[in-house]
Design a protein around this motif. Structure first.
Motif, PDB file in Angstrom:
ATOM      1  N   ARG A   1       0.808  -1.215   0.000  1.00 49.22           N
ATOM      2  CA  ARG A   1       0.000   0.000   0.000  1.00 49.22           C
ATOM      3  C   ARG A   1       0.842   1.265   0.000  1.00 49.22           C
ATOM      4  N   ASP A   2       1.863   1.325   0.829  1.00 51.55           N
ATOM      5  CA  ASP A   2       2.680   2.537   0.905  1.00 51.55           C
ATOM      6  C   ASP A   2       3.365   2.842  -0.418  1.00 51.55           C
ATOM      7  N   HIS A   3       3.745   1.777  -1.150  1.00 51.86           N
ATOM      8  CA  HIS A   3       4.412   1.978  -2.438  1.00 51.86           C
ATOM      9  C   HIS A   3       3.479   2.611  -3.468  1.00 51.86           C
ATOM     10  N   LEU A   4       2.178   2.310  -3.368  1.00 48.32           N
ATOM     11  CA  LEU A   4       1.235   2.701  -4.400  1.00 48.32           C
ATOM     12  C   LEU A   4       0.348   3.878  -4.009  1.00 48.32           C
ATOM     13  N   ALA A   5       0.554   4.423  -2.838  1.00 50.14           N
ATOM     14  CA  ALA A   5      -0.298   5.529  -2.385  1.00 50.14           C
ATOM     15  C   ALA A   5      -0.185   6.736  -3.304  1.00 50.14           C
ATOM     16  N   GLY A   6       1.032   7.070  -3.705  1.00 54.15           N
ATOM     17  CA  GLY A   6       1.222   8.211  -4.593  1.00 54.15           C
ATOM     18  C   GLY A   6       0.624   7.977  -5.968  1.00 54.15           C
ATOM     19  N   VAL A   7       0.754   6.764  -6.462  1.00 49.40           N
ATOM     20  CA  VAL A   7       0.157   6.409  -7.750  1.00 49.40           C
ATOM     21  C   VAL A   7      -1.360   6.556  -7.676  1.00 49.40           C
ATOM     22  N   ALA A   8      -1.947   6.056  -6.589  1.00 48.69           N
ATOM     23  CA  ALA A   8      -3.400   6.123  -6.434  1.00 48.69           C
ATOM     24  C   ALA A   8      -3.885   7.566  -6.399  1.00 48.69           C
ATOM     25  N   ARG A   9      -3.166   8.429  -5.689  1.00 55.61           N
ATOM     26  CA  ARG A   9      -3.559   9.851  -5.639  1.00 55.61           C
ATOM     27  C   ARG A   9      -3.476  10.487  -7.017  1.00 55.61           C
ATOM     28  N   ALA A  10      -2.401  10.191  -7.743  1.00 54.97           N
ATOM     29  CA  ALA A  10      -2.240  10.762  -9.077  1.00 54.97           C
ATOM     30  C   ALA A  10      -3.320  10.270 -10.032  1.00 54.97           C
ATOM     31  N   ALA A  11      -3.754   9.041  -9.849  1.00 51.43           N
ATOM     32  CA  ALA A  11      -4.739   8.454 -10.762  1.00 51.43           C
ATOM     33  C   ALA A  11      -6.159   8.911 -10.469  1.00 51.43           C
ATOM     34  N   LEU A  12      -6.519   8.967  -9.187  1.00 47.94           N
ATOM     35  CA  LEU A  12      -7.922   9.154  -8.820  1.00 47.94           C
ATOM     36  C   LEU A  12      -8.190  10.344  -7.920  1.00 47.94           C
ATOM     37  N   GLY A  13      -7.121  11.029  -7.481  1.00 46.03           N
ATOM     38  CA  GLY A  13      -7.306  12.207  -6.652  1.00 46.03           C
ATOM     39  C   GLY A  13      -7.190  11.908  -5.168  1.00 46.03           C
ATOM     40  N   ALA A  14      -6.874  12.942  -4.409  1.00 45.47           N
ATOM     41  CA  ALA A  14      -6.644  12.781  -2.982  1.00 45.47           C
ATOM     42  C   ALA A  14      -7.907  12.399  -2.215  1.00 45.47           C
ATOM     43  N   GLU A  15      -9.079  12.631  -2.809  1.00 43.02           N
ATOM     44  CA  GLU A  15     -10.324  12.295  -2.111  1.00 43.02           C
ATOM     45  C   GLU A  15     -10.526  10.789  -1.985  1.00 43.02           C
ATOM     46  N   HIS A  16      -9.776  10.014  -2.758  1.00 37.66           N
ATOM     47  CA  HIS A  16      -9.830   8.554  -2.651  1.00 37.66           C
ATOM     48  C   HIS A  16      -8.602   8.089  -1.876  1.00 37.66           C
ATOM     49  N   ARG A  17      -8.806   7.656  -0.642  1.00 38.35           N
ATOM     50  CA  ARG A  17      -7.673   7.227   0.188  1.00 38.35           C
ATOM     51  C   ARG A  17      -7.478   5.723   0.045  1.00 38.35           C
ATOM     52  N   LEU A  18      -6.270   5.345  -0.346  1.00 35.82           N
ATOM     53  CA  LEU A  18      -5.956   3.939  -0.563  1.00 35.82           C
ATOM     54  C   LEU A  18      -5.923   3.194   0.769  1.00 35.82           C
ATOM     55  N   THR A  19      -6.682   2.115   0.861  1.00 37.20           N
ATOM     56  CA  THR A  19      -6.728   1.340   2.105  1.00 37.20           C
ATOM     57  C   THR A  19      -6.225  -0.090   1.952  1.00 37.20           C
ATOM     58  N   GLY A  20      -6.133  -0.596   0.713  1.00 36.43           N
ATOM     59  CA  GLY A  20      -5.687  -1.972   0.546  1.00 36.43           C
ATOM     60  C   GLY A  20      -5.127  -2.230  -0.837  1.00 36.43           C
ATOM     61  N   VAL A  21      -4.192  -3.177  -0.895  1.00 43.63           N
ATOM     62  CA  VAL A  21      -3.576  -3.608  -2.162  1.00 43.63           C
ATOM     63  C   VAL A  21      -3.482  -5.128  -2.145  1.00 43.63           C
ATOM     64  N   SER A  22      -3.971  -5.770  -3.197  1.00 40.59           N
ATOM     65  CA  SER A  22      -3.872  -7.227  -3.271  1.00 40.59           C
ATOM     66  C   SER A  22      -3.429  -7.634  -4.670  1.00 40.59           C
ATOM     67  N   ARG A  23      -2.458  -8.545  -4.721  1.00 39.35           N
ATOM     68  CA  ARG A  23      -1.957  -9.011  -6.014  1.00 39.35           C
ATOM     69  C   ARG A  23      -2.918 -10.046  -6.581  1.00 39.35           C
ATOM     70  N   LEU A  24      -3.263  -9.892  -7.850  1.00 41.73           N
ATOM     71  CA  LEU A  24      -4.168 -10.822  -8.505  1.00 41.73           C
ATOM     72  C   LEU A  24      -3.371 -11.930  -9.172  1.00 41.73           C
ATOM     73  N   ARG A  25      -3.943 -13.117  -9.214  1.00 44.21           N
ATOM     74  CA  ARG A  25      -3.267 -14.280  -9.790  1.00 44.21           C
ATOM     75  C   ARG A  25      -3.303 -14.228 -11.302  1.00 44.21           C
ATOM     76  N   GLY A  26      -2.370 -14.950 -11.910  1.00 41.45           N
ATOM     77  CA  GLY A  26      -2.453 -15.204 -13.334  1.00 41.45           C
ATOM     78  C   GLY A  26      -1.422 -14.489 -14.180  1.00 41.45           C
ATOM     79  N   GLY A  27      -1.005 -13.290 -13.802  1.00 41.75           N
ATOM     80  CA  GLY A  27      -0.068 -12.551 -14.625  1.00 41.75           C
ATOM     81  C   GLY A  27       1.324 -13.145 -14.586  1.00 41.75           C
ATOM     82  N   SER A  28       1.945 -13.303 -15.759  1.00 40.36           N
ATOM     83  CA  SER A  28       3.317 -13.803 -15.801  1.00 40.36           C
ATOM     84  C   SER A  28       4.300 -12.758 -16.287  1.00 40.36           C
ATOM     85  N   LYS A  29       3.804 -11.685 -16.919  1.00 41.43           N
ATOM     86  CA  LYS A  29       4.696 -10.683 -17.497  1.00 41.43           C
ATOM     87  C   LYS A  29       4.661  -9.351 -16.768  1.00 41.43           C
ATOM     88  N   LYS A  30       3.585  -9.084 -16.058  1.00 41.94           N
ATOM     89  CA  LYS A  30       3.471  -7.824 -15.322  1.00 41.94           C
ATOM     90  C   LYS A  30       2.753  -8.084 -14.011  1.00 41.94           C
TER      91      LYS A  30
END
Length: 330
Positions: free
Chosen positions: A8-37
């Motif tokens: 979460r701490d790594h992506l907080a700045g990305v989340a603000r830049a993408a959706l604005g400060a009014e959306h506070r990031l509370t969780g990050v979960s890696r999704l299965r299946g990706g092999s390249k990214k």
């Protein structure tokens, strides 16, 4: 290679830049299946969500030699990963009215995260693969609409064959024809598969003769449609209105549409009847099907050289396609 796991701490700045400060990031979960990214679901304090794509070597499970091919866009079958491929594919599909997750942010600056990253819409709903397992009747509308989308893509003709990002920048693909590119790849895949499995090694000479013989039956062509390149039902989301949404689009290119249909037949099985297209070149389709079987043996075995986590599933893909490749000899 040491794996980097986004938190979460790594992506907080990305989340603000993408959706604005009014959306506070509370969780990050890696999704299965990706092999390249890396693919992560971002959760916010208002219960909204988004998806982050991270193109980082530390998120890529393929061997280093494959990762090093990323920038070789002139090879239609080079490693299809990267933000340039993603954005070019997204622009082209959007212009055709083909639904893909909306982009909130695409960032190369490394100012928010130490890798290229995009934040896109989190499409509510299951994949088409899950829907086909749970509710085949309910999948009829998305399948019909997917057929329409594929028709629009395949009617969209390109100036040559190759990856969208390459052609959009005035580049030229390697190889003088699609069938020659497929032949070269099939022979490489056959050699690699034979070096890894004695059953393929035992039939290598006959398989090579068959690959070359099928390639020789294919007549020249100079028209190329737009294809996804790896369009299984797991790469189609279904939104709440029943519209198909294409994901993992980095491999989008102009190519023989039989390459797309060979993969569709393999992955959709009995449900391919919804996506069938009349007028396909059956000789080209047969050749491409064998080439694809060999690719689906060599590729998974190569991926298993690393630390890809879902090893049983990948070994199952290799084994199934190995048997199907050998069946050509019978």
């Amino acid at each position: 290679m040491a794996r980097r796991v986004a938190i979460r701490d790594h992506l907080a700045g990305v989340a603000r830049a993408a959706l604005g400060a009014e959306h506070r990031l509370t969780g990050v979960s890696r999704l299965r299946g990706g092999s390249k990214k890396g693919v992560y679901r971002l959760t916010f304090d208002d219960d909204s969500t988004a998806i982050a794509y991270i193109w980082d070597d530390a998120e890529n499970y393929w061997p280093t030699a494959q990762i090093d091919e990323v920038d070789n866009h002139a090879n239609p079958f080079s490693h299809a990963s990267g933000i340039d491929l993603f954005e070019a594919a997204h622009r082209r599909l959007d212009a055709l009215g083909i639904r893909t997750p909306r982009i909130h942010l695409a960032d190369r600056s490394r100012s928010h995260y130490p890798a290229d990253i995009a934040v896109v819409e989190d499409v509510p709903g299951a994949t088409l693969e899950v829907l086909l397992q749970r509710d085949q009747h309910g999948a009829k509308v998305p399948l019909s609409r997917l057929a329409d989308a594929l028709g629009a893509m395949q009617r969209h003709q390109g100036p040559g064959f190759g990856k969208i990002a390459l052609l959009d920048n005035g580049g030229i693909s390697q190889g003088h024809s699609c069938e020659q590119v497929v032949l070269d790849r099939a022979l490489d895949d056959l050699a690699e598969a034979a070096s890894r499995d004695t059953r393929i090694a035992g039939g290598r000479d006959r398989l090579e003769d068959m690959v070359r013989g099928l390639a020789a039956t294919v007549r020249p062509r100079s028209e190329y449609g737009l294809i996804h390149g790896e369009l299984g039902p797991d790469h189609v989301l279904v939104d709440r209105h029943g519209h198909p949404v294409l994901i993992d689009i980095e491999g989008l290119m102009f190519f023989d549409i039989e390459w797309e249909h060979a993969f569709l037949r393999l992955r959709f099985g009995e449900h391919y009847r919804w996506l069938h297209k009349s007028g396909l070149d059956e000789q080209r389709l047969t050749f491409y099907t064998l080439a694809m079987r060999l690719s689906l043996v060599a590729g998974p075995l190569r991926l298993l050289d690393g630390d890809f986590p879902d090893r049983d599933a990948m070994m199952g893909i290799a084994e199934h396609n190995l048997q199907q490749a050998l069946a050509f000899l019978r």
